[in-house]
Design a protein around this motif. Structure first.
Motif, PDB file in Angstrom:
ATOM      1  N   SER A 145       0.826  -1.204   0.000  1.00 44.61           N
ATOM      2  CA  SER A 145       0.000   0.000   0.000  1.00 44.61           C
ATOM      3  C   SER A 145       0.859   1.252   0.000  1.00 44.61           C
ATOM      4  O   SER A 145       0.592   2.211  -0.751  1.00 44.61           O
ATOM      5  N   GLN A 146       1.902   1.274   0.808  1.00 42.18           N
ATOM      6  CA  GLN A 146       2.790   2.440   0.871  1.00 42.18           C
ATOM      7  C   GLN A 146       3.475   2.691  -0.465  1.00 42.18           C
ATOM      8  O   GLN A 146       3.571   3.835  -0.918  1.00 42.18           O
ATOM      9  N   TYR A 195      -4.776   1.483  14.097  1.00 45.72           N
ATOM     10  CA  TYR A 195      -4.679   0.078  13.733  1.00 45.72           C
ATOM     11  C   TYR A 195      -4.503  -0.837  14.942  1.00 45.72           C
ATOM     12  O   TYR A 195      -5.119  -1.909  15.008  1.00 45.72           O
ATOM     13  N   GLU A 238       1.056   4.233  -2.864  1.00 44.53           N
ATOM     14  CA  GLU A 238       0.794   5.634  -2.538  1.00 44.53           C
ATOM     15  C   GLU A 238       1.951   6.529  -2.973  1.00 44.53           C
ATOM     16  O   GLU A 238       1.740   7.604  -3.543  1.00 44.53           O
ATOM     17  N   LEU A 283      -8.648  -3.600   2.781  1.00 40.43           N
ATOM     18  CA  LEU A 283      -8.793  -2.429   1.912  1.00 40.43           C
ATOM     19  C   LEU A 283      -9.701  -1.371   2.531  1.00 40.43           C
ATOM     20  O   LEU A 283      -9.489  -0.177   2.351  1.00 40.43           O
ATOM     21  N   ARG A 322       3.538   0.959   8.932  1.00 40.33           N
ATOM     22  CA  ARG A 322       3.147   2.360   8.790  1.00 40.33           C
ATOM     23  C   ARG A 322       3.871   3.266   9.784  1.00 40.33           C
ATOM     24  O   ARG A 322       4.217   4.400   9.473  1.00 40.33           O
ATOM     25  N   ARG A 355      -7.670   0.873   4.826  1.00 35.97           N
ATOM     26  CA  ARG A 355      -6.436   1.442   4.293  1.00 35.97           C
ATOM     27  C   ARG A 355      -6.342   2.945   4.489  1.00 35.97           C
ATOM     28  O   ARG A 355      -5.254   3.476   4.760  1.00 35.97           O
ATOM     29  N   THR A 356      -7.452   3.646   4.373  1.00 37.92           N
ATOM     30  CA  THR A 356      -7.413   5.109   4.439  1.00 37.92           C
ATOM     31  C   THR A 356      -7.504   5.646   5.871  1.00 37.92           C
ATOM     32  O   THR A 356      -7.391   6.858   6.077  1.00 37.92           O
ATOM     33  N   LEU A 357      -7.715   4.774   6.845  1.00 32.66           N
ATOM     34  CA  LEU A 357      -7.815   5.232   8.229  1.00 32.66           C
ATOM     35  C   LEU A 357      -6.434   5.580   8.782  1.00 32.66           C
ATOM     36  O   LEU A 357      -5.417   5.040   8.329  1.00 32.66           O
ATOM     37  N   PRO A 358      -6.354   6.461   9.757  1.00 36.44           N
ATOM     38  CA  PRO A 358      -5.055   6.776  10.377  1.00 36.44           C
ATOM     39  C   PRO A 358      -4.418   5.518  10.955  1.00 36.44           C
ATOM     40  O   PRO A 358      -5.090   4.747  11.661  1.00 36.44           O
ATOM     41  N   TYR A 359      -3.137   5.316  10.658  1.00 33.35           N
ATOM     42  CA  TYR A 359      -2.494   4.073  11.122  1.00 33.35           C
ATOM     43  C   TYR A 359      -2.433   3.990  12.637  1.00 33.35           C
ATOM     44  O   TYR A 359      -2.300   2.907  13.196  1.00 33.35           O
TER      45      TYR A 359
END
Length: 415
Positions: free
Chosen positions: A90-91, A149, A94, A139, A244, A142-146
């Protein structure tokens, strides 16, 4: 447009890999083999029921050590590493400004197909299907603040513990009633029938008979996805946080975290596991109450804490001149983790199953770790030799080629 996007995507180059992740995968492979070997030598469904009360002497000692130190700790570690791999992909997408969802969906679907083939035609103890099915949920996060997590991962992880306590409370309240005892007795009977069917099909059956039995056992295993799926997904999220946050790539910046995992999480997890063994050393499929639920809760807590503690010690050892070189030798096996995982199943079923050499239930428990170490040592050697000539393991190449919709360069000289 799709073709252009696909051409711009590529697997992670060797020089871009995080060594600690590859070493941890190699370490986890050994733990997975130590854990799974009981399910190769004997019935798969009997291998997760705790200590075998029929064992004595050194066999019982080894059974206890594997149960306390290994069982359940390494599929959680592999889950953690799967989450790390997701975050790395993912990183990179991006940073390059590339679409990611399509590639990731294909990656998961290919893994699901590999898992189905493995479970039905090789060994019913497959974990790949569970990983693939749970991976699709990542997925959405994915857009949530790490920073979220770890908290969300822990919530997912403890949900099955809450379910266990709910079932345990029902068992304690309703135990002794005709309806409850009949239901639990039927569950116990079904599990015993399944174990005996595996013993017959895998120990002396033909390949066709073993395949039919694998289909039945796989269906039973997948029925537990509502519980173990939460555990796996929780570890995915925690693993994604390690990437992340930079904790796995730059561990020197997180000294308090790793010290806490080494000196607090691991000892507390070990104590929890010993408490679980003291409460319920062997699972009885025909009964369930608050005492058994507590034993399960302690075991699942231990799996999480000890898994993280093991990972922290490996990362710490990689920073030591004394341990770095021998541990780095595990990295090639970790880079070929999928190939080596499947190869363990192929080799072991060929040796132990009736349609192979037929040594089913003949390898004493005390000798199983010796067998596992020998096989894993051979896999490490083969991984070194293979990766001296090729970029990927055979199954890794197939997985990547199908994911990126084009054959990847395999030989190092053509890369």
């Amino acid at each position: 447009m799709t073709a252009t996007i696909t051409e711009n995507l590529a697997p992670i180059a060797v020089t871009e890999r995080i060594e600690a992740m590859d070493v941890l995968r190699g370490f986890a492979l050994l733990g997975i083999l130590l854990m799974n070997l009981e399910g190769f030598v004997g019935p798969v469904m009997a291998s997760g029921s705790g200590l075998d009360p029929a064992l004595t002497g050194m066999d019982r000692t080894v059974d206890l050590l594997i149960y306390v130190l290994v069982q359940g700790k390494f599929y959680t570690l592999f889950s953690l590493l799967f989450g790390m791999g997701f975050a790395v992909m993912s990183q990179r997408a991006e940073q390059a400004g590339r679409p990611f969802a399509g590639v990731y969906w294909r990656r998961g679907l290919v893994l699901l197909c590999i898992g189905v083939i493995h479970a039905l035609f090789i060994w019913a103890g497959d974990i790949l299907m569970m990983y693939a099915l749970c991976s699709f949920l990542l997925l959405a996060f994915r857009t949530l603040p790490y920073r979220w997590y770890v908290g969300m991962g822990l919530v997912a992880y403890v949900m099955p513990i809450g379910f266990m306590y709910l079932m345990g409370a029902m068992g304690s309240l309703m135990g002794g009633t005709e309806g409850w005892d009949k239901m639990m007795g039927e569950i116990g009977k079904q599990m015993q029938v399944l174990i005996e069917a595996e013993r017959t099909a895998y120990g002396s059956g033909t390949y066709a008979e073993a395949t039919l039995q694998r289909l039945k056992s796989t269906g039973m295993a997948l029925s537990n996805i509502t519980m173990f799926g939460f555990i796996v997904f929780g570890m995915f999220l925690i693993g994604a946080w390690f990437v992340r946050s930079g904790a796995i790539a730059r561990p020197q910046e997180f000294p308090r975290l790793y010290a806490g995992l080494r000196w607090v999480a691991l000892p507390v997890g070990l104590l929890a596991m010993l408490g679980s063994v003291a409460l319920e050393p062997t699972m009885d499929f025909a009964s369930f109450d608050l005492r058994i639920a507590t034993a399960f809760a302690l075991q699942m807590t231990a799996n999480l804490l000890m898994c993280l503690g093991y990972a922290a010690w490996v990362v710490r050892a990689l920073g030591s001149p004394l341990w770095r070189r021998p541990l780095s030798a595990l990295a090639p096996a970790g880079r070929m983790a999928l190939t080596n995982y499947l190869m363990q199943s192929l080799v072991c079923t060929w040796i132990f199953y009736g349609y192979g050499l037929g040594y089913f239930e003949q390898l004493p428990r005390a000798w199983q770790p010796v067998f596992a170490l020998a096989l894993f040592g051979l896999q490490v050697l083969v991984s070194h030799l293979w990766l001296a000539r090729f970029r990927f393991g055979p199954m890794e190449w197939l997985w990547r080629s199908a994911t990126y919709l084009k054959p990847q360069p395999l030989r190092l000289r053509t890369a």
